[in-house]
Design a protein around this motif. Structure first.
Motif, PDB file in Angstrom:
ATOM      1  N   CYS A   1       1.060  -1.363   0.375  1.00  0.00           N
ATOM      2  CA  CYS A   1      -0.064  -0.009   0.042  1.00  0.00           C
ATOM      3  C   CYS A   1       0.990   0.942   0.216  1.00  0.00           C
ATOM      4  O   CYS A   1       0.817   2.602  -0.976  1.00  0.00           O
ATOM      5  CB  CYS A   1      -0.891   0.240   1.290  1.00  0.00           C
ATOM      6  SG  CYS A   1      -1.990  -0.848   1.386  1.00  0.00           S
TER       7      CYS A   1
ATOM      8  N   ILE B   1      -5.704   5.227  -5.596  1.00  0.00           N
ATOM      9  CA  ILE B   1      -6.608   4.972  -3.985  1.00  0.00           C
ATOM     10  C   ILE B   1      -7.017   4.736  -3.548  1.00  0.00           C
ATOM     11  O   ILE B   1      -8.096   3.655  -3.058  1.00  0.00           O
ATOM     12  CB  ILE B   1      -6.165   6.248  -3.183  1.00  0.00           C
ATOM     13  CG1 ILE B   1      -4.332   6.536  -3.023  1.00  0.00           C
ATOM     14  CG2 ILE B   1      -6.340   5.578  -1.845  1.00  0.00           C
ATOM     15  CD1 ILE B   1      -3.359   7.235  -2.074  1.00  0.00           C
TER      16      ILE B   1
ATOM     17  N   PHE C   1       1.248   4.369  -2.811  1.00  0.00           N
ATOM     18  CA  PHE C   1       0.994   5.844  -2.092  1.00  0.00           C
ATOM     19  C   PHE C   1       2.051   6.405  -2.867  1.00  0.00           C
ATOM     20  O   PHE C   1       2.178   7.444  -3.548  1.00  0.00           O
ATOM     21  CB  PHE C   1       0.517   5.535  -0.815  1.00  0.00           C
ATOM     22  CG  PHE C   1       0.437   7.021  -0.574  1.00  0.00           C
ATOM     23  CD1 PHE C   1      -0.212   7.501  -0.762  1.00  0.00           C
ATOM     24  CD2 PHE C   1       1.480   7.548   0.120  1.00  0.00           C
ATOM     25  CE1 PHE C   1      -0.666   8.845  -0.792  1.00  0.00           C
ATOM     26  CE2 PHE C   1       1.053   8.609   0.996  1.00  0.00           C
ATOM     27  CZ  PHE C   1       0.459   9.040   0.916  1.00  0.00           C
TER      28      PHE C   1
ATOM     29  N   PHE D   1      -6.314  -0.616   0.961  1.00  0.00           N
ATOM     30  CA  PHE D   1      -5.819  -0.041   1.316  1.00  0.00           C
ATOM     31  C   PHE D   1      -6.244  -0.865   3.240  1.00  0.00           C
ATOM     32  O   PHE D   1      -5.913  -0.246   3.980  1.00  0.00           O
ATOM     33  CB  PHE D   1      -5.930   1.557   1.059  1.00  0.00           C
ATOM     34  CG  PHE D   1      -5.004   1.902   0.096  1.00  0.00           C
ATOM     35  CD1 PHE D   1      -4.021   2.411   1.009  1.00  0.00           C
ATOM     36  CD2 PHE D   1      -5.090   2.065  -1.051  1.00  0.00           C
ATOM     37  CE1 PHE D   1      -2.587   2.872  -0.191  1.00  0.00           C
ATOM     38  CE2 PHE D   1      -4.361   1.801  -1.795  1.00  0.00           C
ATOM     39  CZ  PHE D   1      -2.743   2.304  -1.678  1.00  0.00           C
TER      40      PHE D   1
END
Length: 368
Positions: free
Chosen positions: A115, A162, A119, A169
């Motif tokens: 994640c 995202i 990101f 996430f």
């Protein structure tokens, strides 16, 4: 012809990014919008500043793309698949802390690592706090490019990523905390930088950066739908602001410095009205679209009652104050102050022709 060709390339890659159902189809779209952005910033290739800005945008985006590529590789290593639906179905099984990615003889929680790498990709593309410097420089390109790419579509690809990977996430609270902090700091930093800029388009660029910070921290407090709602609203009113700014710059015979404008409200009434609608929507004036999305983001951040949520709420509230300040500074210096420009510019000053006015009216309708 060259301009429309580059724009069509960009549209193709963006559709590829949004509609791909696995990471392998998302990644060429991700690279392609970076390429199209490079080509379009560099559109006036005789300007040294445009060359520098385009190279800078490409290099900064490379950092983010590296993170994204590592995240995709990590997904493949852990899940043996890169298809979104399979990933999301398997995510809960791999979320226990006994799944590690070994790096330098140290185990890291696998989903958190993936994640955070994804990101980093989003940080590069959405101009967050470490890699935000390319966005204001990208304003060297033509104004429609700034409106389309650097306000509405390409910079929101990180937020889209995202939100698209939100099931992953959700299994990594640490990554969400990181996202919240970075988004809140970006919104604050860009807002405080925006109040000091003199270039008309650069102010709007910093406000774009600030709003992207809002979207990112809305994702970080796991309210993805609100984040995408704000993304949509922001696309409307920021494109409206950018095209109005383009109309002003065109009327002032390509003058971008706000200190050399002023008193344009009488000679550009239509553009002034459009710019006012866009600015009011941006600062979250009640009963315009920006009010609904920004207010609900701050409200949700406040009701999280976590350290990250509280942090994001306070930084976001201060950023709203700065946002209203630089929006009205822009409006005042451009349209309301006593005039500072050259006489020939004022004599040649003309409001937006009908061909430029039609998209402005449509976007203003979208912003109300």
């Amino acid at each position: 012809p060259r301009f429309m060709c580059y724009l069509s390339i960009f549209t193709f890659f963006m559709l590829m990014l949004v509609t791909g159902d696995n990471f392998l189809r998302l990644f060429p779209g991700w690279e392609g919008v970076g390429l199209a952005s490079y080509l379009l910033i560099n559109f006036w290739f005789t300007r040294l500043q445009a060359n520098k800005a385009a190279i800078k945008a490409m290099l900064v985006n490379r950092v983010g793309d590296f993170g994204l590529a590592l995240g995709i590789i990590g997904c493949f290593v852990l899940f043996r698949t890169i298809d979104f639906y399979t990933l999301f179905a398997c995510a809960s099984a791999f979320s226990e802390p006994n799944h590690y990615l070994i790096f330098c003889n140290t185990g890291f929680h696998a989903i958190t690592v993936i994640c955070i790498l994804l990101f980093i990709g989003a940080v590069g593309k959405s101009a967050q706090i470490g890699l935000h410097t390319w966005l204001p420089d990208a304003m060297e390109g033509p104004t429609p490019v700034s409106a389309l790419i650097h306000a509405a579509t390409m910079v929101t690809a990180g937020v889209f990523l995202i939100a698209r990977c939100s099931p992953l996430f959700e299994y990594s609270p640490n990554a969400l905390i990181v996202i919240t902090f970075v988004g809140a700091m970006t919104s604050f930093l860009a807002a405080t930088t925006g109040i000091l800029q003199n270039d008309l388009k650069r102010v709007i660029a910093y406000s774009t950066c600030s709003q992207l910070g809002y979207m990112i921290f809305a994702c970080g407090i796991s309210n993805y739908s609100v984040s995408v709602f704000h993304l949509m609203n922001h696309a409307f009113f920021k494109a409206l602001l950018f095209l109005s700014a383009g109309s002003v710059i065109h009327a002032m015979s390509d003058e971008q410095d706000m200190r050399r404008m002023g008193g344009l409200a009488s000679s550009l009434p239509f553009t002034y009205a459009m710019m006012l609608i866009g600015s009011l929507s941006l600062i979250g004036f009640p009963f315009l679209t920006g009010f609904y999305s920004k207010d609900v983001i701050l409200e949700l951040a406040y009701t999280k009652y976590t350290i990250s949520g509280n942090f994001a709420f306070w930084l976001g509230s201060v950023s709203v104050f700065f946002t209203s300040y630089y929006s009205f500074r822009l409006l005042f210096l451009t349209f309301l102050a006593s005039t500072n420009s050259f006489k020939r510019d004022i004599l040649r000053c003309h409001d937006a022709p009908i061909l430029m006015a039609i998209p402005l009216i449509l976007l203003a309708f979208g912003s109300i």
